[in-house]
Design a protein around this motif. Structure first.
Motif, PDB file in Angstrom:
ATOM      1  N   TYR A  23       0.831  -1.210   0.000  1.00 21.09           N
ATOM      2  CA  TYR A  23       0.000   0.000   0.000  1.00 21.09           C
ATOM      3  C   TYR A  23       0.863   1.257   0.000  1.00 21.09           C
ATOM      4  O   TYR A  23       0.620   2.194  -0.772  1.00 21.09           O
ATOM      5  CB  TYR A  23      -0.924  -0.019   1.219  1.00 21.09           C
ATOM      6  N   THR A  24       1.885   1.288   0.854  1.00 21.65           N
ATOM      7  CA  THR A  24       2.737   2.466   0.947  1.00 21.65           C
ATOM      8  C   THR A  24       3.516   2.681  -0.349  1.00 21.65           C
ATOM      9  O   THR A  24       3.648   3.815  -0.836  1.00 21.65           O
ATOM     10  CB  THR A  24       3.709   2.335   2.128  1.00 21.65           C
ATOM     11  N   ALA A  25       4.028   1.588  -0.917  1.00 16.70           N
ATOM     12  CA  ALA A  25       4.796   1.699  -2.161  1.00 16.70           C
ATOM     13  C   ALA A  25       3.926   2.169  -3.319  1.00 16.70           C
ATOM     14  O   ALA A  25       4.345   3.005  -4.127  1.00 16.70           O
ATOM     15  CB  ALA A  25       5.423   0.349  -2.493  1.00 16.70           C
ATOM     16  N   VAL A  26       2.697   1.662  -3.392  1.00 16.10           N
ATOM     17  CA  VAL A  26       1.799   2.005  -4.501  1.00 16.10           C
ATOM     18  C   VAL A  26       1.247   3.419  -4.366  1.00 16.10           C
ATOM     19  O   VAL A  26       1.138   4.158  -5.345  1.00 16.10           O
ATOM     20  CB  VAL A  26       0.644   0.978  -4.588  1.00 16.10           C
ATOM     21  N   CYS A  27       0.916   3.822  -3.142  1.00 12.85           N
ATOM     22  CA  CYS A  27       0.173   5.070  -2.934  1.00 12.85           C
ATOM     23  C   CYS A  27       1.032   6.248  -2.500  1.00 12.85           C
ATOM     24  O   CYS A  27       0.524   7.374  -2.441  1.00 12.85           O
ATOM     25  CB  CYS A  27      -0.925   4.843  -1.896  1.00 12.85           C
ATOM     26  N   PHE A  28       2.297   6.023  -2.185  1.00  7.23           N
ATOM     27  CA  PHE A  28       3.135   7.113  -1.669  1.00  7.23           C
ATOM     28  C   PHE A  28       3.158   8.281  -2.648  1.00  7.23           C
ATOM     29  O   PHE A  28       3.385   8.114  -3.849  1.00  7.23           O
ATOM     30  CB  PHE A  28       4.564   6.624  -1.425  1.00  7.23           C
TER      31      PHE A  28
END
Length: 370
Positions: free
Chosen positions: A240-245
């Motif tokens: 989630y963090t990698a995709v949405c950062f």
């Protein structure tokens, strides 16, 4: 027997809220009404992505669980009176008496005073500051609404829904699949301007807390399976963090995406199970945090925002020092304000919902969530 793991979920989540707001105050993603970023790209902003999708949802689940025990102890009428005093009074009257100060700071941070004409009457300006000062009070406003709806639902279902939920078999797969319904609830009843008022997902999970998570067999299942849910949540956190950062995590389409919902739900299951498994006990520190978590939640954002604004504008200190000092101000300032205001008769009622100051031995964590 007191459910210590619920208390520990509560005060641990409040601590995470303070940490989140320290990072938020200097973030480069959601920049309205904050001191602003230090650099164009700040990897510490990832903490917001790791926390925002699930920590307030977990607090609503814990609130639903607590509501079941409160209703069993007090009954509908006393429950409504207690929730109105502890939740509605601080988020309305307290807003007019004290939290307008937060509104002033918020408007300073956002530059709102520069856009307001000089001829605006002072009473109107005061009301604008009051509305702007709502801040963290959104949670207890929504919690009061859900609590009143719960009393109504209980009257309508007359125990049939409770009986059905208690008879139902809850396997780890069943609990995981509930995440689909959570994702569905995240799509509805979201206010268009103020993103935090997500009535669908927060209301649904509050009722899940009351009807499902309050059952020992459910929390026992989560306790046994918390390593599995924990691993799933950790993987989803990274993805989630990698995709949405770099995207605004607080608004659609990110906040109600399937990935966000999956991360939200597995995290809630994992933390609930972990607390039941390892945190169903107390200690002097846990007792202290339990007693102070209400004041910490209500007051922390004011010292965080004031300190963040002053240090960012005037200090010239390295960012790491500003983060540390702002965090210290958030915790220490909130506890100091709580100790002072909880001893002043009128203010402790309208700002904290407390009838009278409680001694160390009698003070409990029942102030907010249940």
């Amino acid at each position: 027997m007191r459910k210590y793991y619920i208390d520990n979920i509560r005060h641990t989540t409040v601590v995470l809220v303070v940490i989140y707001h320290v990072i938020y105050m200097f973030n480069g993603i959601v920049t309205a009404g904050v001191a602003g970023p230090f650099h164009e790209v700040q990897y510490q902003d990832a903490i917001q992505y790791l926390l925002y999708p699930w920590f307030m949802t977990l607090l609503f689940i814990a609130s639903g669980i607590s509501a079941r025990y409160s209703l069993a102890k007090y009954g509908n009428l006393e429950f409504m009176r207690e929730r109105t005093r502890k939740l509605l009074v601080p988020s309305t009257i307290g807003l007019l008496v004290f939290h307008w100060i937060q509104g002033y700071v918020n408007m300073r941070l956002s530059g709102a005073f520069k856009t307001i004409p000089d001829n605006v009457p002072k009473p109107v300006l005061y009301l604008i500051m009051c509305v702007s000062g709502t801040g963290v009070l959104w949670f207890i406003q929504m919690l009061w609404i859900f609590s009143m709806l719960l009393v109504l639902v209980r009257k309508l279902e007359k125990g049939k829904l409770s009986a059905f939920c208690e008879k139902f078999s809850y396997s780890p797969l069943t609990l995981a699949v509930l995440g689909i319904a959570v994702w569905g609830s995240a799509q509805i009843f979201n206010t268009p301007v103020i993103a935090v008022y997500r009535f669908g997902v927060y209301g649904f999970t509050f009722f899940l807390g009351y009807y499902i998570f309050s059952q020992e067999k459910v929390t026992d299942t989560l306790s046994r399976c918390c390593p599995f849910f924990g691993c799933a949540a950790a993987v989803l956190a990274v993805v989630y963090t990698a995709v949405c950062f770099g995207q605004n995590y607080a608004v659609s389409p990110v906040v109600n995406s399937p990935l966000s919902a999956a991360f939200l739900w597995t995290s809630c299951l994992a933390v609930s199970g972990l607390m039941k498994r390892c945190g169903n006990r107390t200690s002097p520190f846990a007792d202290y945090m339990n007693r102070k978590s209400w004041g910490l939640y209500i007051f922390h954002y004011l010292p965080v925002s004031v300190c963040g604004m002053l240090l960012k504008e005037n200090s010239g200190l390295p960012p790491v020092c500003i983060y540390l000092l702002t965090g210290a101000a958030g915790f220490a300032g909130a506890l100091l304000l709580y100790e002072i205001l909880s001893r002043i008769p009128f203010l402790r009622w309208c700002v904290l919902g407390i009838r009278k100051h409680k001694t160390k031995n009698k003070e409990t964590s029942r102030h907010v969530q249940g």
